[in-house]
Design a protein around this motif. Structure first.
Motif, PDB file in Angstrom:
ATOM      1  N   GLU A 275     -34.772 -37.274   1.441  1.00  0.00           N
ATOM      2  CA  GLU A 275     -33.627 -37.791   0.690  1.00  0.00           C
ATOM      3  C   GLU A 275     -32.336 -37.232   1.253  1.00  0.00           C
ATOM      4  O   GLU A 275     -32.138 -36.020   1.342  1.00  0.00           O
ATOM      5  N   ALA A 276     -31.454 -38.124   1.644  1.00  0.00           N
ATOM      6  CA  ALA A 276     -30.133 -37.745   2.148  1.00  0.00           C
ATOM      7  C   ALA A 276     -29.129 -37.756   1.006  1.00  0.00           C
ATOM      8  O   ALA A 276     -29.169 -38.629   0.132  1.00  0.00           O
ATOM      9  N   LYS A 277     -28.241 -36.772   1.018  1.00  0.00           N
ATOM     10  CA  LYS A 277     -27.245 -36.645  -0.055  1.00  0.00           C
ATOM     11  C   LYS A 277     -25.916 -37.320   0.289  1.00  0.00           C
ATOM     12  O   LYS A 277     -25.045 -37.439  -0.559  1.00  0.00           O
ATOM     13  N   GLY A 278     -25.759 -37.719   1.543  1.00  0.00           N
ATOM     14  CA  GLY A 278     -24.525 -38.400   1.926  1.00  0.00           C
ATOM     15  C   GLY A 278     -23.565 -37.545   2.711  1.00  0.00           C
ATOM     16  O   GLY A 278     -22.532 -38.039   3.166  1.00  0.00           O
ATOM     17  N   ARG A 279     -23.873 -36.267   2.876  1.00  0.00           N
ATOM     18  CA  ARG A 279     -22.947 -35.371   3.573  1.00  0.00           C
ATOM     19  C   ARG A 279     -23.487 -34.921   4.936  1.00  0.00           C
ATOM     20  O   ARG A 279     -22.783 -34.295   5.711  1.00  0.00           O
ATOM     21  N   GLU A 280     -24.745 -35.250   5.241  1.00  0.00           N
ATOM     22  CA  GLU A 280     -25.369 -34.767   6.465  1.00  0.00           C
ATOM     23  C   GLU A 280     -24.952 -35.613   7.679  1.00  0.00           C
ATOM     24  O   GLU A 280     -24.673 -36.807   7.572  1.00  0.00           O
ATOM     25  N   THR A 281     -24.959 -34.959   8.824  1.00  0.00           N
ATOM     26  CA  THR A 281     -24.761 -35.654  10.089  1.00  0.00           C
ATOM     27  C   THR A 281     -26.108 -36.198  10.556  1.00  0.00           C
ATOM     28  O   THR A 281     -27.169 -35.766  10.062  1.00  0.00           O
ATOM     29  N   PRO A 282     -26.113 -37.123  11.523  1.00  0.00           N
ATOM     30  CA  PRO A 282     -27.392 -37.603  12.060  1.00  0.00           C
ATOM     31  C   PRO A 282     -28.256 -36.462  12.590  1.00  0.00           C
ATOM     32  O   PRO A 282     -29.485 -36.482  12.425  1.00  0.00           O
ATOM     33  N   GLU A 283     -27.627 -35.481  13.229  1.00  0.00           N
ATOM     34  CA  GLU A 283     -28.371 -34.349  13.770  1.00  0.00           C
ATOM     35  C   GLU A 283     -29.015 -33.531  12.656  1.00  0.00           C
ATOM     36  O   GLU A 283     -30.154 -33.049  12.788  1.00  0.00           O
ATOM     37  N   GLN A 284     -28.317 -33.372  11.557  1.00  0.00           N
ATOM     38  CA  GLN A 284     -28.866 -32.625  10.431  1.00  0.00           C
ATOM     39  C   GLN A 284     -30.032 -33.376   9.775  1.00  0.00           C
ATOM     40  O   GLN A 284     -31.011 -32.763   9.343  1.00  0.00           O
ATOM     41  N   ILE A 285     -29.921 -34.695   9.720  1.00  0.00           N
ATOM     42  CA  ILE A 285     -31.017 -35.503   9.178  1.00  0.00           C
ATOM     43  C   ILE A 285     -32.256 -35.357  10.055  1.00  0.00           C
ATOM     44  O   ILE A 285     -33.387 -35.173   9.562  1.00  0.00           O
TER      45      ILE A 285
END
Length: 430
Positions: A275-285
């Motif tokens: 689940e992504a929260k909307g603040r992550e970068t592609p690299e962080q995902i």
């Protein structure tokens, strides 16, 4: 006089030649499932006959290797003296304007019995099977098996014609099986053209005691006489959670007793949610996905599993910015999976940024609260408490977005309704 017990194996939707994902090993799974279920539940523990209620093949036109797969299993049954009775499904029926199919080829070579009604002056006509062709067969174990075809949208009308044709048949065994490739409504979502239970009742009234269905890849039964085993293998990730298998049926004096058997070759599957929260970068995902795969325990198995990774929630970047192919390769190496399937199901936030300013966040909450309040005010039961309930709904939403569990959210909601006077004022008693 009591009749002897008859035993048979009911299969459907084998889909030999399945070629999605361009994986030879995955295609082979469908053959191995077919061979294994037949060996375990028809040959090692012998049955009187085997039914294939449509879609033996994935495609109408098949490769030689796929035909060979079918022949390997059918010849094992033939050597064991177990007849195989089949009908065409929508995947393997003859193309429009063509007089033959690969099932007809197998029937002409004596490797299965293809049961097909014919067009007659009174609609559909059922002739006794003889010389490689016919619509029904009376078996020595005391069961009459009737075939049909893929009728598509004409199924309800064809059922009436089949029922009339069954009534015109000469006397025979009281236990009657009809193979019919179509689905019953209410079994899976988003299935157009499903039959209603009452559409099938003319068959029951005509004497059918076991309706052997196919087409829907999920197992179900209805009314003690309608049975659908589901596909032997999952054809897509959407089907991973479906119960499936084959029915091993014992039929004596009473109604048929069908047991769903599932212990045979099936590729292990594992689904991961990120689940992504909307603040992550592609690299962080990508890093979070790798960490999720590392922290997930996979059951030990001789077979390489299939893994599905679903990205849900909200992201602040475009889909193409995430290198999903590289991510799949990394997870495949990490887990030893046969295939890693990636599903980008997250919503992309507008404005190209995942972070809202405090002012924007405050405006969003005000708008949402007003919408909740307006909706509640329109209901007589909740009008007096619309402001309080609107704040409660906002609070519940934030708890869900923060990842709180169902029990915590429920406890909070229950606490809000604990006071008896609130229940009365908010209309909970209604």
């Amino acid at each position: 006089m009591a009749c002897s017990t008859c035993t048979f194996l009911h299969l459907a939707d084998v889909h030999l030649g399945y070629d999605r994902y361009d994986s030879p090993e995955r295609s082979k799974d469908f053959f191995l499932a077919f061979r294994d279920v037949v060996r375990r539940y028809a040959i090692q523990d012998p049955v009187d006959f085997v039914l294939i209620a449509g879609d033996l093949f994935e495609h109408r036109q098949i490769q030689p290797g796929v035909l060979n797969q079918a022949q390997i299993v059918l010849r094992e049954l033939q050597q064991a003296g177990i007849p195989v009775l089949a009908i065409e499904g929508n995947h393997d029926n003859r193309p429009y304007g063509v007089k033959t199919s690969w099932l007809r080829y197998l029937a002409d070579h004596g490797e299965l019995i293809l049961l097909e009604p014919e067009a007659g002056e009174e609609g559909l006509e059922l002739r006794p099977w003889a010389g490689g062709r016919g619509g029904y067969l009376d078996l020595p174990c005391g069961v009459r098996v009737i075939g049909s075809q893929w009728y598509g949208s004409a199924a309800p009308r064809s059922i009436e014609q089949l029922a009339a044709a069954i009534r015109r048949l000469p006397p025979g065994p009281e236990r009657v099986v009809l193979m019919f490739h179509h689905g019953l409504e209410g079994q899976i979502a988003r299935y157009q053209g499903a039959l209603r239970y009452k559409d099938l009742l003319p068959l029951r009234e005509a004497g059918v005691g076991y309706l052997a269905l196919g087409h829907i890849h999920k197992s179900y039964s209805e009314g003690g006489w309608i049975f659908n085993p589901g596909s032997l293998e999952a054809n897509s990730t959407a089907e991973w959670d479906f119960q499936r298998g084959a029915y091993r049926v014992r039929w004596g004096d009473g109604p048929p007793q069908a047991e769903l058997v599932q212990d045979y070759h099936q590729r292990p599957r594992r689904r991961l949610y990120l689940e992504a929260k909307g603040r992550e970068t592609p690299e962080q995902i990508a890093a979070a996905a790798i960490a999720l795969a590392k922290g997930s325990r996979f059951q030990e198995s001789e077979m390489e599993p299939m893994v599905e990774l679903r990205l849900v929630g909200q992201v602040g970047f475009a889909k193409h910015e995430l290198d999903s192919r590289a991510l799949q390769c990394q997870i495949q190496q990490l887990t030893g999976a046969l295939l890693v399937l990636f599903r980008f199901e997250a919503n992309t936030l507008e404005l190209g940024s995942a972070a809202l300013s405090l002012e924007e966040e405050g405006q969003r909450l005000q708008i949402e609260e007003k919408i909740y309040r307006d909706l509640l005010s329109s209901h007589a039961h909740y009008r007096k408490r619309s402001e309080e309930l609107a704040r409660l709904l906002l609070d519940l939403k934030e708890k869900v977005l923060d990842g709180q569990g169902e029990s915590e959210v429920y406890a909070h909601l229950r606490g809000a309704f604990d006071a008896p006077h609130r229940c009365r004022e908010w209309g909970a008693e209604d």
